[in-house]
Write a protein that holds these residues in place. Structure first.
Motif, mmCIF file in Angstrom:
data_model
loop_
_atom_site.group_PDB
_atom_site.id
_atom_site.type_symbol
_atom_site.label_atom_id
_atom_site.label_comp_id
_atom_site.label_asym_id
_atom_site.label_seq_id
_atom_site.Cartn_x
_atom_site.Cartn_y
_atom_site.Cartn_z
ATOM 1 N N ARG A 149 0.824 -1.204 0.000
ATOM 2 C CA ARG A 149 0.000 0.000 0.000
ATOM 3 C C ARG A 149 0.862 1.260 0.000
ATOM 4 N NH1 ARG A 149 -5.398 -0.566 2.390
ATOM 5 N NH2 ARG A 149 -4.929 1.101 3.871
ATOM 6 N N ILE A 150 1.988 1.225 0.709
ATOM 7 C CA ILE A 150 2.914 2.367 0.717
ATOM 8 C C ILE A 150 3.470 2.607 -0.684
ATOM 9 C CG2 ILE A 150 5.193 3.127 1.513
ATOM 10 C CD1 ILE A 150 4.516 1.750 4.209
ATOM 11 N N LEU A 151 3.879 1.542 -1.351
ATOM 12 C CA LEU A 151 4.398 1.669 -2.714
ATOM 13 C C LEU A 151 3.343 2.251 -3.658
ATOM 14 C CD1 LEU A 151 6.399 -1.665 -3.070
ATOM 15 C CD2 LEU A 151 7.356 0.632 -3.262
ATOM 16 N N LEU A 152 2.114 1.772 -3.538
ATOM 17 C CA LEU A 152 1.041 2.287 -4.397
ATOM 18 C C LEU A 152 0.766 3.759 -4.123
ATOM 19 C CD1 LEU A 152 -1.487 -0.703 -4.390
ATOM 20 C CD2 LEU A 152 -0.066 0.063 -6.289
ATOM 21 N N ILE B 224 -8.236 1.792 -5.329
ATOM 22 C CA ILE B 224 -9.122 1.048 -4.443
ATOM 23 C C ILE B 224 -8.327 0.411 -3.307
ATOM 24 C CG2 ILE B 224 -10.566 -1.034 -4.298
ATOM 25 C CD1 ILE B 224 -11.684 -0.261 -7.056
ATOM 26 N N VAL B 225 -7.156 -0.147 -3.625
ATOM 27 C CA VAL B 225 -6.311 -0.756 -2.602
ATOM 28 C C VAL B 225 -5.870 0.280 -1.574
ATOM 29 C CG1 VAL B 225 -4.117 -1.918 -2.165
ATOM 30 C CG2 VAL B 225 -5.514 -2.623 -4.108
ATOM 31 N N VAL B 226 -5.443 1.439 -2.051
ATOM 32 C CA VAL B 226 -4.945 2.480 -1.155
ATOM 33 C C VAL B 226 -6.052 3.048 -0.269
ATOM 34 C CG1 VAL B 226 -4.009 4.831 -1.118
ATOM 35 C CG2 VAL B 226 -2.977 3.099 -2.594
ATOM 36 N N LYS B 227 -7.239 3.175 -0.816
ATOM 37 C CA LYS B 227 -8.354 3.778 -0.069
ATOM 38 C C LYS B 227 -9.078 2.786 0.838
ATOM 39 C CE LYS B 227 -9.302 7.248 -3.656
ATOM 40 N NZ LYS B 227 -10.291 7.711 -4.669
ATOM 41 N N ASP B 228 -8.788 1.522 0.705
ATOM 42 C CA ASP B 228 -9.502 0.494 1.465
ATOM 43 C C ASP B 228 -9.312 0.669 2.970
ATOM 44 O OD1 ASP B 228 -10.700 -1.899 2.363
ATOM 45 O OD2 ASP B 228 -8.757 -2.935 2.244
ATOM 46 N N ASP B 229 -10.399 0.850 3.680
ATOM 47 C CA ASP B 229 -10.340 0.947 5.141
ATOM 48 C C ASP B 229 -11.285 -0.050 5.806
ATOM 49 O OD1 ASP B 229 -12.794 2.040 4.527
ATOM 50 O OD2 ASP B 229 -12.405 4.008 5.398
#
Length: 368
Positions: free
Chosen positions: A130-133, A213-218
């Motif tokens: 997620r950090i990389l994205l 979507i991956v980054v925003k997933d909470d």
């Protein structure tokens, strides 16, 4: 005397008028010239095609420390002449890619500055992804996001790889329903229902939409942090007490399930190509080398590194999914194509040998 002063005054006024006239003429000529040049430049600009930045692939490397195969990737990236890629590397906190730690200029200062310590089989791997994205999404021209390990090699040259990945609007995500008991933790219900539980490869290629979507997933990610963790492995029992009722443990490897399950949760499985572009050998049943047996994929060493090995991987044109009784034939631009663009796990000596033998696309631009 008065007459002389008057003559001098008249002469001064005349010189001033002449100077003013000359200055006005010069300024007028300058303006006319500038307008003429501006018109010419504007006309040329309209006639010349605008410089358009082509969409880029973000190469996202997950490394322990340095990248042992940086020279192989250096040769690969030299095949790009149009700035169609970006690089980000997640390494251990504090590790810097400088002239002392990498031999490739492409990796200088490409480490993310907010990396974390990653433990295999834990949710920290998902955090690293997620950090990389997050970093890669800052570049508006990045349209594809490709995860690679520090033991991956490219099988083809940059041009072929770029065209292959950009030829589809879908993500390449190996994903299938995981029905084996012990992996899905019922504590995830109802946030993650069992019918959305998926398994596949960590080495995915995402479109920009799916990366966001991956980054925003909470929602899905916190459930993985709480309830998805690897089982106590036999190879570690010598250092830890034997687990009580180990048969009840859920053997959940987060990076094999997260992206697949998240996209299923979002109802986006119709937007993915259900396979990975990175070849990994898991079939170790016939191996006589005890070091090669276990929970990890096969590592190709110096003796394994032959052109025949690379060609055998390139020749794979279909994948059979035993759990779904499904065979998928690989295509690119609607035509039959090789299934894999990358392969792992290769030691440094094996990769360099292949590069020197021109067995990799990175070492020979005439070879796709």
């Amino acid at each position: 005397m008065k007459r002389k002063v008057s003559q001098q005054k008249s002469h001064y006024i005349w010189k001033t008028k002449v100077f003013a006239a000359l200055l006005f003429g010069f300024c007028f000529a300058t303006v006319v010239l500038l307008e003429t040049q501006y018109s010419r430049i504007k006309t040329l600009a309209l006639l010349s095609p605008p410089i358009v930045q082509k969409p880029k692939i973000a190469f996202l490397f997950i490394a322990r420390n340095r990248l042992p195969l940086d020279i192989v990737w250096d040769a690969f990236f030299q095949g790009d002449k149009e700035n169609k890629f970006s690089i980000s590397v997640h390494s251990r906190p504090g590790f810097l890619f400088n002239k002392a730690t990498t031999r490739s200029a492409y990796f200088l200062d490409r480490q993310v500055n907010d990396s974390i310590q990653v433990d295999w089989g834990g949710s920290s791997m998902l955090q690293a992804e997620r950090i990389l994205l997050q970093h890669a999404l800052m570049d508006p021209f990045n349209e594809r996001f490709l995860f690679l390990s520090d033991s991956c090699i490219p099988l083809y040259n940059f041009s072929y790889t770029y065209d292959y990945i950009m030829s589809t609007t879908t993500s390449f995500v190996d994903s299938f329903a995981d029905t084996k008991e012990g992996r899905y933790n019922p504590k995830m219900h109802p946030v993650i229902p069992v019918y959305n539980w998926r398994k596949g490869s960590q080495w995915v290629v995402l479109t920009r939409k799916h990366a966001q979507i991956v980054v925003k997933d909470d929602t899905t990610f916190p459930m993985f942090q709480l309830h998805c963790m690897r089982k106590s492995l036999p190879e570690f029992w010598r250092d830890h007490p034997l687990p009580a009722e180990g048969w009840k443990e859920h053997n959940c490897i987060p990076d094999e399930h997260y992206v697949q399950t998240l996209l299923a949760q979002e109802g986006l499985e119709g937007e993915i190509t259900r396979r990975t572009l990175t070849h990994t050998s898991w079939d170790l049943s016939s191996s006589k080398d005890r070091e090669r047996r276990g929970w990890h994929p096969m590592t190709y060493k110096l003796a394994d590194a032959t052109p025949m090995l690379i060609q055998s991987i390139k020749d794979i044109d279909n994948i059979y999914y035993e759990t779904e009784y499904r065979r998928e034939w690989c295509t690119s631009k609607g035509k039959p194509s090789p299934c894999f663009l990358f392969a792992r796990k290769f030691t440094r000596s094996a990769a360099l040998r292949l590069l020197n033998m021109s067995a990799l696309g990175a070492s020979n631009e005439s070879n796709k």
